[in-house]
Design a protein around this motif. Structure first.
Motif, PDB file in Angstrom:
ATOM      1  N   TRP A 157       0.823  -1.202   0.000  1.00 41.09           N
ATOM      2  CA  TRP A 157       0.000   0.000   0.000  1.00 41.09           C
ATOM      3  C   TRP A 157       0.863   1.261   0.000  1.00 41.09           C
ATOM      4  O   TRP A 157       1.855   1.339   0.720  1.00 41.09           O
ATOM      5  N   SER A 158       0.496   2.229  -0.805  1.00 42.27           N
ATOM      6  CA  SER A 158       1.210   3.510  -0.781  1.00 42.27           C
ATOM      7  C   SER A 158       0.787   4.294   0.456  1.00 42.27           C
ATOM      8  O   SER A 158      -0.394   4.338   0.804  1.00 42.27           O
ATOM      9  N   ALA A 159       1.752   4.917   1.113  1.00 44.88           N
ATOM     10  CA  ALA A 159       1.505   5.501   2.434  1.00 44.88           C
ATOM     11  C   ALA A 159       0.828   6.863   2.387  1.00 44.88           C
ATOM     12  O   ALA A 159       0.302   7.311   3.397  1.00 44.88           O
ATOM     13  N   GLY A 160       0.843   7.541   1.249  1.00 39.67           N
ATOM     14  CA  GLY A 160       0.139   8.823   1.171  1.00 39.67           C
ATOM     15  C   GLY A 160       1.051  10.007   0.937  1.00 39.67           C
ATOM     16  O   GLY A 160       2.245   9.978   1.260  1.00 39.67           O
ATOM     17  N   ASN A 161       0.464  11.071   0.397  1.00 41.36           N
ATOM     18  CA  ASN A 161       1.237  12.217  -0.076  1.00 41.36           C
ATOM     19  C   ASN A 161       0.891  13.524   0.615  1.00 41.36           C
ATOM     20  O   ASN A 161       1.075  14.599   0.052  1.00 41.36           O
ATOM     21  N   GLY A 162       0.408  13.455   1.841  1.00 39.54           N
ATOM     22  CA  GLY A 162      -0.016  14.667   2.527  1.00 39.54           C
ATOM     23  C   GLY A 162       1.099  15.485   3.134  1.00 39.54           C
ATOM     24  O   GLY A 162       0.843  16.558   3.699  1.00 39.54           O
ATOM     25  N   GLY A 163       2.343  15.017   3.038  1.00 40.04           N
ATOM     26  CA  GLY A 163       3.468  15.730   3.623  1.00 40.04           C
ATOM     27  C   GLY A 163       3.524  15.549   5.133  1.00 40.04           C
ATOM     28  O   GLY A 163       2.674  14.893   5.742  1.00 40.04           O
ATOM     29  N   THR A 164       4.517  16.118   5.752  1.00 37.67           N
ATOM     30  CA  THR A 164       4.722  15.899   7.184  1.00 37.67           C
ATOM     31  C   THR A 164       3.724  16.639   8.059  1.00 37.67           C
ATOM     32  O   THR A 164       3.727  16.487   9.281  1.00 37.67           O
ATOM     33  N   THR A 165       2.845  17.435   7.449  1.00 38.30           N
ATOM     34  CA  THR A 165       1.749  18.024   8.223  1.00 38.30           C
ATOM     35  C   THR A 165       0.549  17.085   8.278  1.00 38.30           C
ATOM     36  O   THR A 165      -0.410  17.344   8.997  1.00 38.30           O
ATOM     37  N   ASP A 166       0.600  16.002   7.506  1.00 38.37           N
ATOM     38  CA  ASP A 166      -0.449  14.984   7.522  1.00 38.37           C
ATOM     39  C   ASP A 166       0.101  13.755   8.232  1.00 38.37           C
ATOM     40  O   ASP A 166       1.312  13.622   8.428  1.00 38.37           O
ATOM     41  N   ASN A 167      -0.778  12.841   8.617  1.00 39.16           N
ATOM     42  CA  ASN A 167      -0.336  11.673   9.385  1.00 39.16           C
ATOM     43  C   ASN A 167      -1.083  10.445   8.900  1.00 39.16           C
ATOM     44  O   ASN A 167      -2.304  10.336   9.052  1.00 39.16           O
ATOM     45  N   CYS A 168      -0.340   9.498   8.306  1.00 38.20           N
ATOM     46  CA  CYS A 168      -0.974   8.308   7.739  1.00 38.20           C
ATOM     47  C   CYS A 168      -1.382   7.285   8.795  1.00 38.20           C
ATOM     48  O   CYS A 168      -1.938   6.238   8.455  1.00 38.20           O
ATOM     49  N   ASN A 169      -1.173   7.581  10.081  1.00 36.72           N
ATOM     50  CA  ASN A 169      -1.771   6.741  11.113  1.00 36.72           C
ATOM     51  C   ASN A 169      -3.295   6.779  11.016  1.00 36.72           C
ATOM     52  O   ASN A 169      -3.977   5.840  11.435  1.00 36.72           O
ATOM     53  N   GLY A 170      -3.831   7.882  10.452  1.00 34.32           N
ATOM     54  CA  GLY A 170      -5.273   8.019  10.314  1.00 34.32           C
ATOM     55  C   GLY A 170      -5.852   7.248   9.146  1.00 34.32           C
ATOM     56  O   GLY A 170      -7.071   7.205   8.985  1.00 34.32           O
ATOM     57  N   ASP A 171      -4.999   6.657   8.312  1.00 34.82           N
ATOM     58  CA  ASP A 171      -5.438   5.866   7.164  1.00 34.82           C
ATOM     59  C   ASP A 171      -5.492   4.401   7.578  1.00 34.82           C
ATOM     60  O   ASP A 171      -4.468   3.751   7.766  1.00 34.82           O
ATOM     61  N   GLY A 172      -6.701   3.876   7.729  1.00 36.47           N
ATOM     62  CA  GLY A 172      -6.858   2.511   8.218  1.00 36.47           C
ATOM     63  C   GLY A 172      -6.398   1.431   7.267  1.00 36.47           C
ATOM     64  O   GLY A 172      -6.226   0.279   7.665  1.00 36.47           O
ATOM     65  N   TYR A 173      -6.185   1.769   5.998  1.00 35.38           N
ATOM     66  CA  TYR A 173      -5.624   0.803   5.045  1.00 35.38           C
ATOM     67  C   TYR A 173      -4.112   0.721   5.253  1.00 35.38           C
ATOM     68  O   TYR A 173      -3.526  -0.356   5.259  1.00 35.38           O
ATOM     69  N   VAL A 174      -3.505   1.875   5.414  1.00 36.29           N
ATOM     70  CA  VAL A 174      -2.056   1.935   5.620  1.00 36.29           C
ATOM     71  C   VAL A 174      -1.667   1.317   6.957  1.00 36.29           C
ATOM     72  O   VAL A 174      -0.676   0.588   7.052  1.00 36.29           O
ATOM     73  N   ASN A 175      -2.440   1.586   8.014  1.00 37.04           N
ATOM     74  CA  ASN A 175      -2.019   1.109   9.330  1.00 37.04           C
ATOM     75  C   ASN A 175      -2.574  -0.251   9.704  1.00 37.04           C
ATOM     76  O   ASN A 175      -2.423  -0.707  10.834  1.00 37.04           O
ATOM     77  N   SER A 176      -3.194  -0.945   8.745  1.00 39.29           N
ATOM     78  CA  SER A 176      -3.627  -2.321   8.994  1.00 39.29           C
ATOM     79  C   SER A 176      -2.419  -3.228   9.179  1.00 39.29           C
ATOM     80  O   SER A 176      -1.413  -3.093   8.472  1.00 39.29           O
ATOM     81  N   ILE A 177      -2.513  -4.154  10.100  1.00 38.48           N
ATOM     82  CA  ILE A 177      -1.414  -5.104  10.325  1.00 38.48           C
ATOM     83  C   ILE A 177      -1.206  -6.006   9.115  1.00 38.48           C
ATOM     84  O   ILE A 177      -0.147  -6.600   8.931  1.00 38.48           O
ATOM     85  N   TYR A 178      -2.217  -6.084   8.239  1.00 35.33           N
ATOM     86  CA  TYR A 178      -2.147  -6.990   7.101  1.00 35.33           C
ATOM     87  C   TYR A 178      -1.527  -6.351   5.862  1.00 35.33           C
ATOM     88  O   TYR A 178      -1.302  -7.043   4.867  1.00 35.33           O
ATOM     89  N   THR A 179      -1.286  -5.053   5.885  1.00 35.77           N
ATOM     90  CA  THR A 179      -0.725  -4.380   4.711  1.00 35.77           C
ATOM     91  C   THR A 179       0.713  -3.951   4.966  1.00 35.77           C
ATOM     92  O   THR A 179       1.153  -3.832   6.104  1.00 35.77           O
ATOM     93  N   ILE A 180       1.423  -3.702   3.881  1.00 34.20           N
ATOM     94  CA  ILE A 180       2.792  -3.205   3.935  1.00 34.20           C
ATOM     95  C   ILE A 180       2.785  -1.796   3.361  1.00 34.20           C
ATOM     96  O   ILE A 180       2.586  -1.596   2.160  1.00 34.20           O
ATOM     97  N   ALA A 181       2.959  -0.809   4.217  1.00 30.01           N
ATOM     98  CA  ALA A 181       2.910   0.590   3.801  1.00 30.01           C
ATOM     99  C   ALA A 181       4.284   1.043   3.316  1.00 30.01           C
ATOM    100  O   ALA A 181       5.279   0.896   4.031  1.00 30.01           O
TER     101      ALA A 181
END
Length: 472
Positions: free
Chosen positions: A303-327
């Protein structure tokens, strides 16, 4: 219903199976009947998903018994069959509300043969990209340092042969001359349009670009070469102008699950939208995939982790932070890419292109190749998918957890600076970054260590109970 007879060669044994095919566009005016509503994120659609106690094919009875609906499709996650349908809008029916469940759904819920039913909501999902073009093959050809060491893995004889990668995106130009030899056109699918043609509509090229970075053909004097240039690509179209449903995401993530090794995902909730994650059926698809995918070794979800920059936080993306995915996140020369987000799930990085130094080059639609302006974790993730494919070729017995361990074990800081905070050393004496995870992926090390890797123990889940004794 139509079936294709498919003959598959696995480990020297020919298997014959039937694959359900959706009706072709035009049959019974199917494509004219099935319409997707343009609704806002989180609003009700005209789609339902349900399960039934009946074992016979719903295409034979559902529309006849429940004329207020149009059957769409059915798919399996594990032993559970999910059936999707559309609420039929007749001249006498009240206009559907996007803010409340339709009354006909409750009537269906009361039927003794319907085990479970839900009117689906729409969820906006976007390709994780910033621009639309690339520049050159510096991420593979040694022009920059440190490299991903893909050439070293190729020299060792690995090319992705025998590995099947499903590309979930806005489509895949199956006839692209630099991709066609590696594309499986028997088992591809268009879930967004409910047919078997994953080719994108005009103006959509993201999935074709992603596919080239993974599996463009080598040494054919055309365009580029993908990291896993001998792999098999399966196009799974899931994205378009309008939002999609839980059932559609789940179907995509479990499509051809017994054969697909890697699902490459360069999409997700829009950046900066807060805490958004997969819904119930998609969560089930993830669990089923890692439990029974690849004959029990587990499907690999990149999974791609996202492009929001360091003012954004991909912990809020439940696809990225799933234990079953590789971000997977991105680096540019010398540091994390300017668009990379902060989050604990980011496991590692590859080069993703950057306007601050160099863009990438890849295939695009209209049988073309482009090299100007493309950057984003959308393009880092497919490179990682190709690297994982080489590791699976080296050792097909690697489990989904083995792959995660291997990435952590072989990725390194490699001199990159963290523009957000300092690198930290964990209890296993591994450096990690809040933006770049455990660092740049090392393809040579992935295949070398992967070849003799000892399988890690299966996942253990522990639960505990809590009590709240009365006061006083």
């Amino acid at each position: 219903m139509k079936f294709d007879l498919v003959i598959i060669l696995i480990h020297g044994i020919y298997l014959v199976c039937c694959v359900e095919r959706f009706p072709n566009a035009g049959e019974e005016n199917f494509s004219n009947r099935i319409k997707r509503l343009d609704v806002k994120d989180g609003e009700f659609t005209n789609r339902i998903v349900f399960t039934t106690t009946r074992e016979d094919d719903p295409i034979l009875w559902f529309n006849q018994k429940y004329p207020q609906y149009d059957y769409i499709a059915q798919f399996w996650i594990g032993k559970t069959r999910y059936i999707t349908a559309q609420i039929r809008q007749t001249k006498t029916k009240e206009v559907l509300s996007t803010l409340r469940e339709d009354t006909d759904v409750e009537l269906l819920r009361k039927s003794s043969e319907i085990s479970w039913v839900r009117q689906e909501k729409a969820y906006v999902r976007k390709a994780k990209t910033l621009d639309t073009e690339w520049s050159n093959l510096w991420h593979l050809n040694g022009d920059i340092s440190p490299t991903l060491k893909v050439n070293e893995a190729w020299t060792a004889g690995y090319s992705g042969k025998g590995i099947i990668i499903a590309v979930l995106d806005d489509g895949l130009q199956t006839g692209h001359p630099d991709l066609a030899a590696n594309v499986d056109t028997v088992n591809d699918i268009n879930i967004y349009k409910v047919n078997n043609n994953p080719d994108p509509e005009p103006g959509y090229s993201h999935g074709t670009k992603v596919s080239g970075l993974i599996g463009a053909v080598k040494d054919n004097n055309l365009c580029i070469v993908g990291v896993a240039f001998n792999c098999t690509l399966i196009g799974v179209r899931i994205l378009g102008d309008l939002a999609i449903t839980d059932a559609e995401e789940a179907q995509a993530l479990s499509h051809y699950q017994s054969h697909v090794d890697i699902y490459s995902n360069s999409w997700g909730p829009p950046d900066g939208t807060g805490f958004v994650g997969p819904k119930s059926i998609t969560k089930t698809a993830f669990q089923e995939g890692v439990t029974n995918g690849r004959n029990g070794k587990g499907s690999i979800y990149i999974w791609s982790a996202g492009n929001g920059g360091t003012t954004d936080n991909c912990n809020g993306d439940g696809y990225v932070n799933s234990i079953y995915t590789i971000a997977i996140s991105s680096v540019q020369i010398g540091k994390n890419a300017w668009y990379s987000e902060v989050c604990a799930p980011a496991l590692a990085v590859t080069y993703g292109g950057s306007e601050e130094d160099r863009f990438l080059t890849t295939t695009t639609t209209l049988s073309d190749c482009t090299s100007d302006g493309v950057q984003g974790t959308s393009f880092a993730a497919p490179i990682a998918s190709g690297i994982v494919a080489l590791a699976l070729e080296a050792n097909p017995d690697l489990t989904w957890r083995d792959i995660q361990h291997l990435i952590v074990f072989t990725s390194n800081r490699s001199g990159f600076s963290d523009a957000y905070s300092d690198w930290t050393t964990n209890g296993a004496n591994k450096e990690f970054s809040q933006v770049m995870g455990f660092g740049l992926m090392n393809t040579e090390a992935m295949v070398s260590y992967g070849k003799t890797w000892t399988t890690v123990p299966t996942q253990q889940t522990c639960t505990s109970s809590t009590s709240s004794p009365g006061l006083g």
